[in-house]
Enzyme design. Structure first.
Site, mmCIF file in Angstrom:
data_model
loop_
_atom_site.group_PDB
_atom_site.id
_atom_site.type_symbol
_atom_site.label_atom_id
_atom_site.label_comp_id
_atom_site.label_asym_id
_atom_site.label_seq_id
_atom_site.Cartn_x
_atom_site.Cartn_y
_atom_site.Cartn_z
ATOM 1 N N ASN A 42 12.015 -8.334 0.368
ATOM 2 C CA ASN A 42 12.423 -7.802 1.488
ATOM 3 C C ASN A 42 13.634 -8.556 2.189
ATOM 4 O OD1 ASN A 42 10.350 -9.531 2.160
ATOM 5 N ND2 ASN A 42 10.099 -8.629 4.331
ATOM 6 N N GLU A 55 11.054 -2.739 -2.250
ATOM 7 C CA GLU A 55 11.031 -1.724 -3.279
ATOM 8 C C GLU A 55 12.335 -1.253 -3.396
ATOM 9 O OE1 GLU A 55 9.165 -2.422 -0.567
ATOM 10 O OE2 GLU A 55 7.119 -1.356 -0.720
ATOM 11 N N CYS A 93 6.901 2.104 2.256
ATOM 12 C CA CYS A 93 7.195 3.047 3.168
ATOM 13 C C CYS A 93 7.849 4.291 2.778
ATOM 14 C CB CYS A 93 8.193 2.165 4.283
ATOM 15 S SG CYS A 93 9.992 2.045 3.552
HETATM 16 ZN ZN ZN Z 1 10.088 0.447 2.276
#
Ligand code: ZN
Length: 150
Positions: A42, A55, A93
């Site tokens: 991230n 991701e 998410c």
């Molecule tokens: Zn995400």
């Protein structure tokens, strides 16, 4: 490919997280059809909306290197400072689930959420994103084959 190697790659990517605002460090490792692993982490931004998840970082990096055939992704995330494990399972998410859906077969693609190489859960993308919308819903895609060749 055993899941431990994929989780280890995700843990390694997590060490490179740029998350000064949330302190929530995430690593992801996607397994490509040719057996290679592409990682992501991230990357946050002072303009919060510009932040990207681990991701999507992994998927976009893989696609940019010419890979579009994926079989699994391992994800590790958490606020703890340990580098070899996390306290919780970090699920992707909604946006990342949709990005995975673009390139993965929902019925067979595995999403592995792990606390450590020895502690993980696995789901199909179909389980995490049921009744999804994907490329097959757009008839234009069939008429746009030149964009599909790798
Ligand atoms: Zn995400």
């Amino acid at each position: 490919m055993d899941h431990k190697a994929l989780i280890e790659a995700a843990l390694d990517a997590r060490r490179r997280s740029y998350s000064p605002y949330s302190g929530y460090r995430v690593g992801a490792a996607i397994l490509c059809g040719d057996g290679t692993i592409v990682t992501g982490t991230n990357i946050e931004n002072a303009s919060y909306g510009a932040t990207v998840c681990a991701e999507r970082c992994a998927v976009f990096s893989a696609v940019a290197s010419g890979k579009r055939d994926f079989s699994a992704i391992a994800i590790v995330g958490g606020s703890g400072s340990e580098n070899d494990r996390t306290d919780d399972y970090a699920f992707p998410c909604g946006i990342c689930r949709q990005v995975l859906r673009e390139f993965a077969d929902p019925a067979s693609f595995l999403v592995i959420v792990a606390k450590s190489p020895d502690d993980h859960r696995e789901y199909t993308l179909q389980q995490l994103l049921p009744e999804s919308f994907g490329p097959d819903n757009l008839s234009e895609k069939e008429n746009n084959d030149e964009n599909q060749a790798v």
